[in-house]
Design a protein around this motif. Structure first.
Motif, short mmCIF file in Angstrom:
data_model
loop_
_atom_site.label_atom_id
_atom_site.label_comp_id
_atom_site.label_asym_id
_atom_site.label_seq_id
_atom_site.Cartn_x
_atom_site.Cartn_y
_atom_site.Cartn_z
N GLY A 239 -11.42 12.00 63.06
CA GLY A 239 -12.37 13.43 63.09
C GLY A 239 -13.71 13.08 63.91
N ASN A 240 -14.49 12.02 63.36
CA ASN A 240 -15.88 11.73 64.13
C ASN A 240 -16.11 10.38 64.39
N ARG A 241 -14.89 9.50 64.17
CA ARG A 241 -15.05 8.14 64.28
C ARG A 241 -13.57 7.45 64.68
N VAL B 15 -26.70 12.34 68.25
CA VAL B 15 -25.39 12.95 68.62
C VAL B 15 -24.30 11.82 68.39
N ASN B 16 -23.28 12.09 67.65
CA ASN B 16 -22.12 11.09 67.45
C ASN B 16 -21.14 11.55 68.71
N LEU B 17 -20.94 10.48 69.40
CA LEU B 17 -20.02 10.58 70.67
C LEU B 17 -18.92 11.17 70.34
N ASP C 94 -5.99 15.24 56.02
CA ASP C 94 -4.54 15.07 56.06
C ASP C 94 -4.24 14.23 57.16
N ARG C 95 -4.25 12.84 57.13
CA ARG C 95 -4.02 12.06 58.13
C ARG C 95 -3.13 10.82 57.92
N ASN C 96 -2.47 10.54 59.23
CA ASN C 96 -1.55 9.28 59.26
C ASN C 96 -2.25 8.16 58.69
N ARG C 97 -1.68 7.39 57.87
CA ARG C 97 -2.30 6.14 57.39
C ARG C 97 -1.63 4.79 57.88
N THR C 98 -0.57 5.17 58.87
CA THR C 98 0.18 4.20 59.18
C THR C 98 -0.12 3.52 60.63
N TYR D 254 -8.52 -3.25 44.18
CA TYR D 254 -9.49 -2.57 44.25
C TYR D 254 -10.13 -2.20 45.72
N GLU D 255 -10.93 -1.34 45.87
CA GLU D 255 -11.58 -1.06 47.02
C GLU D 255 -13.02 -0.83 47.00
N CYS D 256 -14.19 -1.31 47.72
CA CYS D 256 -15.50 -0.68 47.65
C CYS D 256 -15.76 -0.48 49.23
N ALA D 257 -16.51 0.51 49.27
CA ALA D 257 -17.15 0.87 50.88
C ALA D 257 -18.37 1.33 50.69
N PRO D 258 -19.45 0.84 51.63
CA PRO D 258 -20.54 1.23 51.83
C PRO D 258 -20.79 2.51 52.94
N VAL D 259 -22.06 3.10 52.86
CA VAL D 259 -22.18 4.08 53.79
C VAL D 259 -22.18 3.48 55.11
N PHE D 260 -21.74 3.95 56.14
CA PHE D 260 -21.66 3.22 57.41
C PHE D 260 -23.18 3.09 57.96
N ASN E 47 -14.57 1.42 60.10
CA ASN E 47 -14.77 2.73 60.54
C ASN E 47 -15.71 2.67 61.70
N TRP E 48 -15.54 2.99 63.08
CA TRP E 48 -16.56 2.39 64.21
C TRP E 48 -16.65 3.90 64.73
N SER E 49 -18.17 3.94 65.19
CA SER E 49 -18.50 5.02 66.05
C SER E 49 -19.64 4.69 66.89
N GLY F 224 -18.84 1.37 59.12
CA GLY F 224 -18.68 1.42 57.55
C GLY F 224 -17.35 0.68 57.49
N CYS F 225 -17.15 -0.33 56.53
CA CYS F 225 -16.08 -1.40 56.24
C CYS F 225 -15.68 -0.82 54.92
N GLU F 226 -14.32 -0.64 54.85
CA GLU F 226 -13.66 -0.56 53.45
C GLU F 226 -13.36 -1.77 52.92
N GLN F 227 -13.81 -2.33 51.95
CA GLN F 227 -13.35 -3.74 51.68
C GLN F 227 -12.58 -3.57 50.61
#
Ligand code: ADP
Ligand code: MG
Length: 753
Positions: free
Chosen positions: A492-494, A377-379, A481-485, A316-322, A368-370, A237-240
Motif C-alpha cells: 500500500g505505501n511500502r 512525500v512517500n515515493l 487483505d493481503r497475500n502473506r506468502t 511472539y512479535e513486537c514491532a516499532p514505528v518505522f 517494511n521499507w520505503s 520498520g522491523c517486525e521482530q
C-alpha cells in the motif's frame, strides 16, 4: 552463583542423601519443569505513567544537544547528520565534552564505541571516563579524539582476511547520524568499524554507503517532478518475531544453550494446529516481560508499538514505528539486546533463532521499507494527482525491476543456516524471489503496458492514462487483505521484505535493497534523459521508461500462493531462479553482476565482497560443526544410556514373565515388550553408527584448507546426519519411559509460560 543455584544444588544433594541414589537427568528435567511452572509474574513499574514523559531520557538527541552543546557544535552535528559533512576536530572536542557532561548527569561512568562487527551481534569495549592525573587527583576525561575515533584492538573479530591478525588494527569511528545513548552506566557511541586500509569490517559502513547511493538516485528522480526535494530518506520498520522459553527448561537443554535450537525432540501432540495462540490472550508472565522491555526500549528512544502472540505456542512479535533505516537497524540490534537482558530478570530466555523447534513455525523479521522525501512525500504512496502518481509509478517499477534483475543477490542477503529451515517450509516464502502487488496495482501496470504499447501516444491518450493513473485510490483495498506468502510484497505505501530471518542483522538485506534500487533509479533517469535528448518531452519520456520497466520485469510479479507446488513449477517456467542451497546462494555476492552493482554504487569493493563471502562460509562451517558436536554428545551421553536403561527394564520384565508363565502363554504376553526391545536395539544401533560416521566425515572435512570447499564439505557431508540421527532419537523418545527421559520435551518447552 545466585541464591537460586545454591538452593538447587542443596535440594539435589538432599535428595541424593535421603534416597541413597544419585540424582539422574530425568530428575533434573522434572526439577526444571517444576521451577518453570511455579515462576511468579513480576510486577513492573514504569518511571511515569505517561510514556512521553520518559521517552528517550537516555538518548543524546537533538533536544539534549541543544542543551549541552554550543551553537557551533550543535550546527556542526546537524550538518553531519543532514548533509554527511565531516565534523571539524576542534568542534569535536566541544561535542565530546557536552556529550560527556550529559552522560555523567545520566549516571554514566564509562564510554564505549558501540558497533556491529560481522559476528552478527553488537560489540563494545568500555573505558572509564576518569584518568589518573598528577598528585593522585582523578579527572573525568574524554576528549574529541576519543569521540571521533578509537582502536579497539579487536583482533579476534571476523575480517575475512582483510586485516592480518598480527597487525590487528581495526578502527571504530563515530557515526553522528545515530544518536549516542546511555545504557548500564555506559555512554554508547554508535560507530562504524573499518580496517587500517579503510575496508569495512562491519554491517554499518556498507549500509551508510548504500543510503547515500539511494538518496542521490532518488533525489534525481524526484527532481523531474519537484525541484524542492533535496534528500530522500529510507524508512524501515522491523517486525521482530521470537520465542520465549523458561530459563530452567532452557538450561536443561544443552542443544538450545549451545546452538540456539533443539536438535531433537518429538512433536507435542498439540502445538499450533488449532491456531489458538495466534493473536490470543498474552499470558501474564509474558505480558510483564513485554511491558518491562518496552519501558527500557522507550528510555532508549525505541518506539516499540505493536505486540502480539504469533502462530506457534510461546512465539511472539513486537514491532516499532518505522524510522530512518540506519537508526532503525541500530534500534533493532539494541532492542534484541534489551530483550535478552530483561528476559533474564523474568527468568525467560529469548530465542531469536529462525527455527528453534521442528514442526512448528519459525521466526522471521519482516522489513517494511520505503523511500521518503524531505518534502514529506512517500515515493510508494500513490497520490491523488497524476503528477504524484507518475513519481509513484517510476519508483515502483524501479523496485520491481531491481528485484527481478538482482533476485540472486537479494536472496543471498537473507540466507543463513538458521533461515534455511524456514524458507520454503510452507510457513515462509520459498527461495524464489517474486513480488506481490495486489489486484489494483497489477491492473494499473497491465493497463500501462497495453495502452502505451508500440505507438506514440496521442495527447488525448496521455491525458486519459494520466487520469486513470490518477484514479488509484490512496489507500488500496489490499493493504489489509493481503497475500502473506510472498517474499516481497507491496503493502500500500511500502514494500515488505518477508524472507529476512529473525536473528539477522538487517543492515545487510537493507544495504542490498538500497543498492539494487539505487542502481535501477539511476538507469531509469539515464533512459529518460536519453529520450529527452532525442527531443521527446519529459512526461512522454517518463511514460515510455515506466512502460519499458513494466515489460522488462513482468516475470517477477506473482500474486498467487507462493507456498504451492504449482508456483515452484510456474516460476521455473518463467525463468526465475530457485536456489535452495545456502552456500550456492551466498556465492552470488561474488558474481560478476554483484561486483559490478556494488562497486558502481560505491558500497563494496570486489575484495570486500570476497571477504564477506569467506566470513559467511566460515560461519556456516562452524555452526554445523558445533551442532554436530552437540548432537553427538547428547546422543552418546544422554540418549543412548537412557534407552539402554529402559531396555533393561523391559528385559527384566520379560525374564520375570518367563519365570511366572513358562508355557505358551508367555510368548503372547511378552510379544510387545520383545518388539520394543528389538526396536530400541535397532534404533540405538543406527544412532550409534551414524554418530560415528558423522565424526568420521568431520575428520575428513576438517583437513580441507580451502574455506569454500570446507563449508561445502560440512554442508553436504556432515549436515545430513543431523536430521538422520534426530529422526531415530525422536522415535526413541516416544518409546522410552517418560520418567527417565533426560531432556525437557516439546510439550514442556512450548507450553510452559
Ligand atoms: P503487519 O503485521 O500488518 O505487517 P505491523 O503493524 O506488525 O504490520 O508492522 C508494520 C511495520 O511497518 C511497522 O513497523 C510500521 O511502522 C512499518 N511501516 C508503516 N508504514 C511504513 C512506511 N511507509 N515505511 C516503512 N515502514 C512502515
Ligand atoms: Mg506484524
Amino acid at each position: 552463583m545466585g541464591v537460586a543455584n545454591i538452593n538447587y544444588i542443596f535440594v539435589v544433594k538432599l535428595y541424593e542423601y535421603i534416597t541413597k541414589k544419585p540424582i539422574n537427568m530425568s530428575t533434573l528435567r522434572y526439577k526444571a519443569v517444576e521451577q518453570a511452572i511455579s515462576r511468579p509474574t513480576l510486577k513492573v513499574e514504569a518511571p511515569s505513567v505517561k510514556t512521553s514523559e520518559y521517552f528517550a531520557v537516555n538518548v543524546f538527541n537533538k533536544k539534549k544537544m541543544q542543551e549541552y552543546l554550543s551553537q557551533e557544535a550543535f550546527d556542526s552535528v546537524m550538518q553531519a547528520i543532514n548533509k554527511g559533512t565531516k565534523v571539524d576536530r576542534k568542534v569535536s572536542n566541544q561535542i565530546s565534552s557536552g556529550m560527556k557532561a550529559w552522560a555523567i548527569d545520566r549516571g554514566a561512568t564509562h564510554y564505549t564505541h558501540w558497533f556491529h562487527p560481522l559476528t552478527g551481534a553488537t560489540a563494545e569495549k568500555h573505558d572509564a571516563f576518569f584518568e589518573p592525573a598528577s598528585d593522585a587527583y582523578v579527572i573525568e576525561n574524554f576528549d574529541g579524539g576519543k569521540l571521533v575515533q578509537q582502536e579497539p584492538d579487536a583482533s579476534s573479530l571476523p575480517s575475512g582476511g582483510m586485516r592480518n591478525t598480527f597487525e590487528a588494527r581495526g578502527y571504530t569511528a563515530w557515526d553522528p547520524s545515530s544518536p549516542a545513548f546511555v545504557m548500564d552506566h555506559t555512554l554508547c557511541i554508535p560507530s562504524v568499524y573499518v580496517s587500517f586500509k579503510g575496508d569495512s569490517l562491519d554491517y554499518k559502513t556498507p549500509l551508510l554507503k548504500s543510503i547515500e547511493a539511494v538518496d542521490k538516485a532518488a533525489v534525481d528522480l524526484c527532481n523531474y517532478f519537484d525541484k524542492n526535494v533535496t534528500k530522500v530518506n529510507v524508512g524501515l520498520g522491523c517486525e521482530q518475531e521470537y520465542f520465549l522459553v523458561d530459563d530452567a527448561l532452557f538450561n536443561a537443554r544443552p542443544d538450545l544453550k549451545l546452538t540456539d535450537r533443539t536438535l531433537m525432540g518429538h512433536s507435542s501432540a498439540k502445538d499450533q494446529q488449532l491456531a489458538d495462540h495466534y493473536f490470543g490472550y498474552i499470558p501474564m508472565r509474558v505480558a510483564a516481560f513485554m511491558r518491562e522491555f518496552e519501558i527500557e526500549a522507550y528510555k532508549l528512544g525505541i518506539p516499540v508499538k505493536t505486540r502480539h502472540n504469533e502462530v506457534a505456542p510461546n512465539q511472539y512479535e513486537c514491532a516499532p514505528v518505522f524510522e530512518e533505516v540506519n537508526l532503525a537497524v541500530d534500534h533493532n540490534q539494541l532492542l534484541m539486546t534489551i530483550m535478552r537482558k530483561v528476559a533474564k530478570k523474568h527468568r525467560f530466555k529469548v530465542l531469536f533463532h529462525e527455527k528453534p523447534y521442528n514442526n512448528v513455525n519459525g521466526s522471521g523479521k519482516h522489513c517494511n521499507w520505503s523511500l521518503l522525501t524531505d518534502t514529506g512525500v512517500n515515493l510508494f504512496s500513490p497520490g491523488k494527482t497524476p503528477k504524484t502518481n507518475m513519481l509513484f509509478l517510476s519508483a515502483l517499477v524501479s523496485v520491481i525491476k531491481g528485484v527481478f534483475e538482482y533476485q540472486d543477490i537479494l536472496r543471498a542477503s537473507i540466507v543463513s543456516l538458521g533461515n534455511e529451515h524456514r524458507l520454503g517450509a510452507a510457513e515462509a516464502p520459498p527461495a524464489i524471489m517474486s513480488i506481490f502487488l495486489g489486484e489494483e496495482m497489477n491492473r494499473t501496470l497491465n493497463e500501462i503496458e497495453t495502452r502505451v504499447s508500440g505507438k506514440k501516444m496521442s495527447p488525448d491518450e496521455k491525458t486519459e492514462l494520466k487520469l486513470d493513473v490518477g484514479k488509484i485510490p490512496e489507500i488500496m483495498p489490499d493493504n489489509t487483505d493481503r497475500n502473506r506468502t510472498s517474499p516481497f510484497a507491496f503493502t500500500g505505501n511500502r514494500f515488505e521484505f518477508r524472507a529476512v530471518g529473525s536473528s539477522a542483522n538487517v543492515a545487510f538485506p537493507m544495504m542490498t535493497l538500497n543498492s539494487i534500487v539505487a542502481r535501477q533509479l539511476k538507469e531509469f533517469k539515464k533512459e529518460v534523459d536519453t529520450f529527452i535528448e532525442k527531443g521527446v518531452n519529459k512526461d512522454e519520456a517518463i511514460f515510455q521508461v515506466i512502460k519499458k520497466f513494466v515489460l522488462a520485469s513482468k516475470k517477477v510479479r506473482f500474486d498467487g500462493n507462493n507456498y504451492s507446488e504449482e508456483w515452484v513449477k510456474e516460476a521455473a517456467g518463467r525463468g526465475l531462479t530457485n536456489v535452495n542451497d545456502v552456500l550456492d546462494s551466498l556465492t552470488s555476492i561474488v558474481s560478476r553482476e554483484s561486483k559490478d552493482l556494488f562497486s558502481e554504487m560505491k558500497v563494496f569493493s570486489e575484495h570486500e565482497l570476497e571477504a564477506r563471502l569467506e566470513i559467511d562460509m566460515e560461519k556456516h562451517t562452524k555452526k554445523i560443526q558445533i551442532e554436530a558436536r552437540v548432537l553427538g554428545d547428547l546422543a552418546v551421553n544422554h540418549i543412548l544410556p537412557t534407552v539402554y536403561r529402559y531396555q533393561n527394564v523391559l528385559i527384566e520384565n520379560v525374564k520375570g514373565l518367563k519365570s511366572l508363565f513358562p508355557g505358551d502363554e508367555f510368548e503372547k504376553m511378552a510379544a510387545n515388550q520383545m518388539e520394543t526391545i528389538r526396536e530400541i536395539s535397532t534404533r540405538a544401533g543406527i544412532v550409534n553408527t551414524k554418530v560415528n560416521q558423522m565424526i568420521d566425515e568431520r575428520r575428513k572435512v576438517n583437513v580441507i584448507e580451502d574455506i569454500r570447499e570446507k563449508a561445502k564439505g560440512y554442508n553436504d557431508n556432515v549436515k545430513p546426519y543431523l536430521g538422520e540421527i534426530r529422526y531415530q532419537i525422536d522415535h526413541l523418545e516416544m518409546i522410552v519411559d517418560d520418567e527417565i527421559w533426560p531432556l525437557p520435551k516439546y510439550r514442556e518447552l512450548l507450553f510452559i509460560r
